[in-house]
Design an enzyme around this catalytic site. Structure first.
Site, PDB file in Angstrom:
ATOM      1  N   SER A  21      -2.306  56.547  98.574  1.00  0.00           N
ATOM      2  CA  SER A  21      -2.772  56.939  97.247  1.00  0.00           C
ATOM      3  C   SER A  21      -2.429  55.867  96.217  1.00  0.00           C
ATOM      4  O   SER A  21      -1.412  55.193  96.320  1.00  0.00           O
ATOM      5  CB  SER A  21      -2.087  58.256  96.848  1.00  0.00           C
ATOM      6  OG  SER A  21      -2.347  58.545  95.490  1.00  0.00           O
ATOM      7  N   ASP A  80     -23.474  47.052  79.973  1.00  0.00           N
ATOM      8  CA  ASP A  80     -22.952  48.312  80.523  1.00  0.00           C
ATOM      9  C   ASP A  80     -22.023  48.091  81.712  1.00  0.00           C
ATOM     10  O   ASP A  80     -21.362  49.015  82.167  1.00  0.00           O
ATOM     11  CB  ASP A  80     -24.109  49.268  80.875  1.00  0.00           C
ATOM     12  CG  ASP A  80     -24.996  48.766  82.007  1.00  0.00           C
ATOM     13  OD1 ASP A  80     -24.618  47.810  82.712  1.00  0.00           O
ATOM     14  OD2 ASP A  80     -26.084  49.352  82.204  1.00  0.00           O
ATOM     15  N   GLU A  91     -11.263  56.412 108.039  1.00  0.00           N
ATOM     16  CA  GLU A  91     -10.044  56.147 107.285  1.00  0.00           C
ATOM     17  C   GLU A  91      -8.834  56.288 108.194  1.00  0.00           C
ATOM     18  O   GLU A  91      -8.392  57.399 108.495  1.00  0.00           O
ATOM     19  CB  GLU A  91      -9.955  57.121 106.101  1.00  0.00           C
ATOM     20  CG  GLU A  91     -11.233  57.156 105.266  1.00  0.00           C
ATOM     21  CD  GLU A  91     -11.146  58.084 104.076  1.00  0.00           C
ATOM     22  OE1 GLU A  91     -10.123  58.035 103.367  1.00  0.00           O
ATOM     23  OE2 GLU A  91     -12.081  58.867 103.867  1.00  0.00           O
ATOM     24  N   HIS A 112      -6.405  54.120  98.222  1.00  0.00           N
ATOM     25  CA  HIS A 112      -7.564  54.928  97.867  1.00  0.00           C
ATOM     26  C   HIS A 112      -8.061  54.575  96.465  1.00  0.00           C
ATOM     27  O   HIS A 112      -7.248  54.524  95.537  1.00  0.00           O
ATOM     28  CB  HIS A 112      -7.204  56.424  97.897  1.00  0.00           C
ATOM     29  CG  HIS A 112      -7.679  57.118  99.120  1.00  0.00           C
ATOM     30  ND1 HIS A 112      -7.018  57.024 100.328  1.00  0.00           N
ATOM     31  CD2 HIS A 112      -8.771  57.901  99.346  1.00  0.00           C
ATOM     32  CE1 HIS A 112      -7.678  57.724 101.232  1.00  0.00           C
ATOM     33  NE2 HIS A 112      -8.741  58.268 100.669  1.00  0.00           N
ATOM     34  N   HIS A 170     -14.817  52.742  99.054  1.00  0.00           N
ATOM     35  CA  HIS A 170     -14.355  54.126  98.980  1.00  0.00           C
ATOM     36  C   HIS A 170     -14.118  54.584  97.545  1.00  0.00           C
ATOM     37  O   HIS A 170     -13.344  55.515  97.309  1.00  0.00           O
ATOM     38  CB  HIS A 170     -13.079  54.313  99.824  1.00  0.00           C
ATOM     39  CG  HIS A 170     -12.837  55.728 100.276  1.00  0.00           C
ATOM     40  ND1 HIS A 170     -13.832  56.570 100.687  1.00  0.00           N
ATOM     41  CD2 HIS A 170     -11.682  56.461 100.391  1.00  0.00           C
ATOM     42  CE1 HIS A 170     -13.313  57.736 101.033  1.00  0.00           C
ATOM     43  NE2 HIS A 170     -12.013  57.710 100.863  1.00  0.00           N
TER      44      HIS A 170
HETATM   45 ZN    ZN Z   1     -10.473  59.042 101.660  1.00  0.00          ZN
END
Ligand code: ZN
Length: 748
Positions: free
Chosen positions: A317, A682, A512, A210, A101
């Site tokens: 979060s 990279d 989710e 998240h 995600h």
């Molecule tokens: Zn989400």
């Protein structure tokens, strides 16, 4: 613990590069049309784990990859590719693919329109990179199967997440909430894989947060906190001197590394390798004789694979300082997450000084917890090993037509998909547009008129009143279940899938789940597993964003307030209860092995023909007269201190002409003796690669690449240079590689 026949499994793990296009492509997650990638910060990987029982009768594959989510298109294509080569060894039923995600990966890999609006349709390169890389990682893991043990444990992540919809969580019954200390899950579940001879193979963990540490202003492809944690763990576990893309400060020379690899593949002697004239011929020889791609060449080497997979992150979060109004510094209005009535100025912050710092901090908090559990797992006396059969069960369910008996005896139905008003408000990890706010339980005349007018053009059949009633109290803004022009906007068929390895059950969910929805589902499966005869030590983990994307799943109580996650619960107020029943029903066949009784459900179609494709494609490149591709525009200074940032600019070409899978667009090289050795690529955290094109009316296009190297504080002093690897397209479509190299500089 003593080894018994049932606690030994065949285990294999592998990692492959799935970085897709790094420019000209919208990023998947925030759905901001302006968030179009213009470069690369960290590469994206697929990490696959294959486990089979000791007799090789049953096998399962679990993949965690650095992408926004798994789409139905990805799952179906991966399975198709696997079956072309391996017959029925793999199917959609024993393969679970879970997206981490990250919100900084490329978009455009779906077969439903809503997900591809901001990416301007389907992006072939994104899809190919994901499908091919995920397939390859499963095949590699499968090719490495060796007898081994899997240990399980869990620990607490310190301040790794917060609830971003806390008022919604509070709607769950008080008695239920009282059983938990936090409004998010703080626990990380960790599996450690080790061969019988004691070689570490991999680490697979689940923890909800998240990957929105990078915000929507970021334009560099990036695996966010989950990917950062994975590469840090892999770096910690690398074999002495192992050097792979994504690792920082490699040790062994390429000669020794390749020699080990060569020995591994051909079982040949070191003397023979040393007799080869030079390393490039040697690699060429390997490619010709064994591998078709350089990426598989590097991936073939057995390196430790560490996956930080996603769980019930719906309302979780990483911005641990919480939301504030960034214009005034005041707290946001708690129910609607607004500042002065608008959602755009309310955003979550922290814990770091900027988004890169925040990504690193949240990654390290997950890393520390996983490391603690993993190391404890290696202590044989204080560990639990997985013990028991390997099993799987899978069912397709049409989520638009399910009914369920509620506790009060009435029957409730799921709805055809629909997005609520507050979906358009976004959340405190990324606000939406216009005047939408969270918690809208009533529509407005203005937007309803727009909705109904649009419906006449994009729905073959206009949605009836019963459809809108079905979603109540959600006011539907986008009636996606009826939107089928030019083709379907949302999936209707989902995967219900469980894997079992010993006492561990992995519930693969298509979206989710919020914290409480996830807890309830795990508890239900746990109870059912024990009642079907599994032991009291049964563990259940929830793997998020697997198989097909259907946005969010909240509890029915959370649904009522129509905060962002509830507005994005697309099959209506009873979505969760139907999932709970469907998963619970599959526990019996999972435990008993009675899979013949499972109704396999309606297989979804692999739809490809009618996809919209209007996103820009890379075209021919050019340079000004008298200039070559790779020529320097801004060169290095003569000297830098550690902690300085080296910034250089080249005449360049569109990086999409070669995705450099398993390779790199840049190298930071150090002079060792008389030879230049690569110290960073990279994929490394300390480098950034960005591309810009000069405005032009028509191709060919002039463009520039800027490379930044943030010199680590502990970097060895010495002489360095930076190399840029590009590929330009001629007007006839032919592609030619080139390099650009800076002057030498000293790090003091
Ligand atoms: Zn989400």
């Amino acid at each position: 613990s003593p080894i018994t026949s049932s606690n030994i499994f065949y285990i294999g793990a592998a990692r492959t590069d799935v970085t897709g296009p790094v420019v000209q492509v919208n990023m998947m997650g925030y759905a901001h049309p302006e968030q179009v990638a213009n470069g690369l910060h960290t590469r994206l990987y697929s990490r696959a784990f294959v486990v089979a029982d000791k007799e090789l009768n049953t096998r399962v594959a679990f993949v965690s990859f650095d992408g926004g989510m798994t789409s139905q298109l990805i799952k179906l294509q991966v399975v198709k590719k696997l079956q072309e080569k391996h017959g029925d060894m793999f199917s959609e039923r024993n393969v679970v693919i879970s997206g981490t995600h990250t919100h900084s990966g490329p978009a455009g890999f779906f077969q439903f329109l809503l997900f591809e609006i901001t990416s301007l349709g389907h992006v072939e390169q994104s899809t190919t990179a994901f499908v091919d890389g995920i397939t390859e990682s499963i095949e590699l893991a499968n090719s490495r199967l060796e007898l081994g043990k899997i240990r399980i444990g869990s620990g607490l992540v310190n301040e790794g997440n917060i609830n971003r919809s806390p008022t919604s969580y509070l709607l769950n019954p008080e008695s239920e909430r009282a059983r938990y200390t936090h409004d998010t899950e703080q626990e990380i579940t960790v599996l450690g894989f080790e061969t019988l001879s004691g070689d570490p193979v991999g680490m697979l963990s689940w923890y909800p947060v998240h990957p929105t540490s990078m915000n929507f202003t970021n334009l560099l492809i990036n695996s966010d906190n989950k990917g950062r944690a994975s590469t840090l763990f892999e770096k910690m576990m690398r074999k002495p001197g192992e050097t792979l893309g994504g690792q920082e400060t490699p040790g062994l020379s390429i000669h020794v590394f390749s020699a080990r690899l060569y020995k591994y593949i051909l079982n040949n002697t070191i003397e023979h390798i040393q007799s080869l004239p030079n390393i490039s011929k040697f690699i060429q020889h390997l490619v010709e004789t064994n591998c078709t791609k350089i990426s598989s060449f590097f991936a073939f080497f057995e390196s430790f694979v560490a996956a930080f997979a996603q769980a019930n992150l719906g309302d979780v979060s990483p911005r641990t300082k919480g939301p504030i109004c960034f214009d005034t510094g005041l707290e946001c209005e708690p129910l609607s997450s607004t500042c002065n009535g608008r959602s755009q100025n309310c955003t979550g912050f922290g814990p770091g000084k900027d988004m890169f710092d925040s990504t690193d901090i949240i990654a390290r908090r997950q890393l520390d917890a996983a490391k603690g559990v993993y190391e404890n797992n290696c202590n044989l006396s204080a560990t639990e090993v997985l013990d028991g059969p390997v099993s799987w069960v899978h069912q397709y369910v049409d989520m638009t037509s399910q009914s369920i008996k509620l506790d009060d005896g009435t029957t409730a139905n799921t709805c055809k998909p629909g997005m609520g008003y507050s979906f358009a408000a976004g959340c405190t990890d990324g606000a939406g547009a216009f005047d939408f706010v969270q918690g809208m339980t009533r529509g407005t005349a203005f937007w309803n008129t727009i909705r109904d007018t649009l419906a006449k053009f994009i729905c073959t059949v206009e949605p009836p009143k019963e459809y809108y009633d079905c979603h109540k109290p959600k006011p539907v803004l986008l009636p996606t279940g009826y939107m089928d022009i030019p083709y379907e906007w949302h999936p209707t068929t989902v995967d219900i899938q469980l894997l079992r390895i010993g006492q561990l059950v992995i519930a693969a969910v298509p979206g989710e789940y919020t914290t409480m929805a996830g807890r309830r589902l795990k508890e239900k499966i746990h109870m059912e597993a024990i009642s079907q005869g599994m032991g009291e030590n049964t563990k259940v983990v929830l793997a998020g964003l697997t198989n097909v994307y259907t946005h969010y799943i909240t509890t029915p109580e959370e649904y009522v307030a129509q905060i962002y996650e509830a507005a994005s619960t697309i099959f209506g107020p009873h979505t969760f209860q139907v999932y709970q029943e469907k998963f619970s029903d599959l526990v019996f066949p999972l435990v008993s092995g009675n899979k013949d009784d499972v109704d396999l459900g309606p297989s979804p179609e692999l739809k490809q023909a009618n996809q919209s494709r209007i996103a820009p494609l890379p075209g021919p490149d050019k340079v000004p007269a008298g200039v070559n591709f790779g020529d320097i525009i801004d060169d290095v200074n003569a000297t830098y201190s550690t902690d300085d940032v080296v910034v250089v600019k080249f005449h360049a070409a569109n990086p999409r002409h070669d995705m450099k899978l398993g390779s790199t667009y840049l190298e930071v090289e150090r002079l060792v003796g008389r030879a230049w050795k690569t110290v960073y690529t990279d994929a490394d955290w300390s480098t950034k690669f960005s591309w810009e094109e000069k405005n032009s009316i028509a191709p060919p296009v002039e463009s520039y690449v800027t490379i930044e190297w943030d010199i680590p504080v502990d970097e060895a002093s010495g002489t360095y240079r930076i190399v840029y690897h590009g590929d330009y397209m001629d007007v006839d479509g032919s592609i030619t590689p080139f390099t650009g190299t800076t002057s030498e500089f000293d790090v003091a």
